[in-house]
Enzyme design. Structure first.
Site, short mmCIF file in Angstrom:
data_model
loop_
_atom_site.label_atom_id
_atom_site.label_comp_id
_atom_site.label_asym_id
_atom_site.label_seq_id
_atom_site.Cartn_x
_atom_site.Cartn_y
_atom_site.Cartn_z
N PHE A 4 25.18 44.85 10.37
CA PHE A 4 25.33 43.03 10.45
C PHE A 4 26.90 43.16 11.17
O PHE A 4 27.95 43.98 11.08
CB PHE A 4 26.11 43.44 8.51
CG PHE A 4 26.86 42.51 7.91
CD1 PHE A 4 26.19 40.67 8.43
CD2 PHE A 4 28.66 42.54 7.55
CE1 PHE A 4 26.72 39.80 7.64
CE2 PHE A 4 28.60 41.34 7.12
CZ PHE A 4 28.61 39.64 7.06
N GLY A 5 27.02 41.89 11.61
CA GLY A 5 28.60 40.95 11.93
C GLY A 5 29.16 40.31 11.92
O GLY A 5 28.75 39.00 10.92
N TYR A 6 30.77 40.23 11.34
CA TYR A 6 31.51 38.85 10.68
C TYR A 6 32.13 39.15 10.93
O TYR A 6 33.07 38.10 11.18
CB TYR A 6 31.71 40.10 9.41
CG TYR A 6 32.05 40.95 9.17
CD1 TYR A 6 31.85 42.12 9.47
CD2 TYR A 6 33.94 40.87 9.40
CE1 TYR A 6 32.83 43.48 9.91
CE2 TYR A 6 34.80 42.45 9.29
CZ TYR A 6 34.07 43.68 9.44
OH TYR A 6 34.82 44.58 10.03
N GLY A 7 32.55 39.51 12.26
CA GLY A 7 33.55 38.83 13.62
C GLY A 7 33.19 38.93 15.32
O GLY A 7 32.35 37.62 14.88
N SER A 8 33.60 39.47 16.01
CA SER A 8 33.64 39.52 17.16
C SER A 8 31.55 39.84 17.50
O SER A 8 31.13 38.93 18.41
CB SER A 8 33.70 39.80 17.96
OG SER A 8 33.61 41.57 18.22
N GLU A 42 34.42 49.36 19.14
CA GLU A 42 35.09 48.96 17.54
C GLU A 42 36.00 50.35 17.19
O GLU A 42 36.24 50.69 16.42
CB GLU A 42 34.27 48.94 17.04
CG GLU A 42 33.12 47.70 16.74
CD GLU A 42 34.18 46.36 16.68
OE1 GLU A 42 34.70 46.11 15.96
OE2 GLU A 42 33.31 45.49 17.28
C1 SIN Z 1 32.15 42.93 13.38
O1 SIN Z 1 32.17 41.69 14.66
O2 SIN Z 1 31.22 43.18 12.03
C2 SIN Z 1 33.78 43.80 12.98
C3 SIN Z 1 34.80 43.30 13.77
C4 SIN Z 1 35.15 43.09 14.65
O3 SIN Z 1 34.70 43.41 16.34
O4 SIN Z 1 35.41 41.51 15.69
#
Ligand code: SIN
Length: 186
Positions: free
Chosen positions: A10-14, A89
């Site tokens: 699951f990705g929620y940011g970049s 990360e």
């Molecule tokens: C994510 O994207 O899920 C983790 C945080 C990031 O790398 O911005």
């Protein structure tokens, strides 16, 4: 590492807008009981140790739902993909596994809607954690920070754009976007 089974990430940011890793499928998804906040300091991507930027983490909040993207990763490449992501990360995030709600794929039939998915969380005990601050303070920090991966502003604007593309609401992200655009206006 489980053998022979696809893994979900699951990705929620970049990870929503820069998925620079091999994946078989990309699907809107959400996680219940968590909310997205620009509370993690970034000293290696969107800031530097003397002037950290701000990036997102997930914070527990009963009743909340955080929208993002699920990626299906093939078992043959999973070790390599997660080694690279652990490196990407490394600035305070831990890899955890939590239940994830996949958006229904009408073409896929009765696939399970809730899956176990890996994701990266930055908790309050990591050295780069910044925590809450007033919205204008967070917006100003994002506007003025830059790191090896580029301006912090790009991170925020691309995140907001990606959420809009999938019709996902996030008042924290959109309010910050409005505030940085206001601050940036001549
Ligand atoms: C994510 O994207 O899920 C983790 C945080 C990031 O790398 O911005």
């Amino acid at each position: 590492m489980s053998q022979g089974q696809d893994l979900w990430l699951f990705g929620y940011g970049s990870l929503i807008w820069r998925p620079d890793f091999a994946h078989r499928e990309r699907r809107p998804a959400s996680i219940d009981g968590w909310t997205r906040r620009f509370w993690q300091g970034s000293t290696d991507h969107r800031g530097v140790p003397e002037a950290p930027g701000r990036v997102v983490t997930l914070v527990p909040e009963p009743g909340a739902r955080c929208h993002g993207v699920a990626y299906r990763v093939a078992p043959e490449v999973a070790a390599q993909v997660f080694a690279e992501l652990d490196h990407r990360e490394r600035g305070g995030y831990l890899r955890v596994e939590l239940p994830l709600r996949l958006a229904r794929d009408p073409a896929a039939g009765p696939d399970p809607q809730i899956v176990a998915a890996r994701m990266y969380l930055a908790t309050a005990d990591n050295p780069n954690y910044l925590g809450p601050a007033p919205l204008p303070t967070i917006a100003a920090q994002i506007l003025h920070s830059r790191g090896p991966s580029g301006p912090n502003l790009e991170y925020l604007l691309r995140l907001a754009e990606s959420l809009r593309e999938q019709d996902a609401d996030d008042e924290h992200v959109f309010a910050l976007e409005r505030e940085v655009l206001r601050l940036r206006a001549p």
